[in-house]
Scaffold this active site. Structure first.
Site: not given
Ligand code: ADP
Ligand code: AMP
Length: 214
Positions: A13, A88, A127, A161, A172
């Site tokens: 996203k 969400r 990431r 992160r 998650r």
């Protein structure tokens, strides 16, 4: 033009929102980024959000609805906006409808980026981003052109992160399936939903999104 990018954590996203932001000159609004800024600033919101984010859980609906409501009024949203990470939950989607009505705005497209769970774990654990300008990268799928140097700003400092670890990713994903996936039907039943194949390489996903928008 106003868009929502839906999809599980790691679907792409943020990567795609940055590209669409430049292509259509509309603002990228990432609620995850907004919350991380609150955590870094040590604000009251940040203090409440920090533990939930580290545990891979969603923050309360009222908190996030309050943050996004004011953000839509800012000047950079006058051509439109891309919502990345919001809504969400079904109550957030319903609150967004009310907000848009009050502001005499409408949602043009809701794009669902579809990927499988195993791909997400790999995407999230690989990431990283530039510590200076925030440009996003991946160890395998989106490396900087020169190893260790940010393509966008030349910085040599990168960060990861706090919630991008294998354990939190599982939480998650659970939260995504239980609380977020139902909003796909919410938008599908309103005729707004477009599905794109998020398992394709990054450029192909961008092409699919642009084709659906145009
Ligand atoms: P999200 O915002 O949905 O959590 P990101 O856009 O941050 O996801 O993407 C997660 C990671 O996967 C990033 O490191 C990004 O470089 C990488 N990525 C994004 N889209 C793809 C894709 N289509 N194929 C492979 N890797 C991707
Ligand atoms: P993201 O950057 O979109 O992956 O979001 C990181 C974390 O921020 C999530 O795991 C949640 O804890 C929190 N968060 C971001 N957006 C929302 C939202 N719309 N509702 C609830 N929690 C959110």
């Amino acid at each position: 033009m106003n868009l929502i990018l839906l999809g599980p954590p790691g679907a792409g996203k943020g990567t795609q929102a940055t590209r669409l932001e430049h292509a259509y000159e509309i603002a990228q609004l990432s609620t995850g980024e907004m919350l991380r800024a609150e955590v870094s600033a040590g604000s009251e919101i940040g203090k409440k959000a920090d533990g939930l984010m580290k545990a891979g859980q969603l923050v309360p609906d009222e908190m996030i609805i309050g943050i996004i409501g004011g953000r839509l009024d800012r000047d950079d949203c006058r051509n439109g906006f891309i919502l990345d990470g919001f809504p969400r939950t079904v109550p957030q989607a319903a609150a967004l409808d009310v907000m848009l009505d009050e502001k005499h705005l409408r949602m043009d497209h809701v794009m669902s980026i579809e990927v499988d769970d195993e791909a997400m774990v790999k995407r999230i654990t690989g990431r990283f981003s530039c510590a200076k300008c925030g440009a996003g990268y991946h160890e395998e799928f989106q490396k900087p052109k020169v190893d260790g140097v940010c393509d966008a700003c030349g910085s040599t400092e990168f960060s990861r992160r706090a919630d991008d670890n294998a354990e939190t990713v599982r939480e998650r994903l659970k939260a995504y399936h239980a609380q977020t996936a139902p909003i796909i039907d919410y938008y599908d039943s309103r005729g707004l939903l477009r599905r794109v194949d998020g398992m394709e390489p990054i450029d192909n996903v961008t092409s699919q999104l642009k084709a659906a928008i145009d």
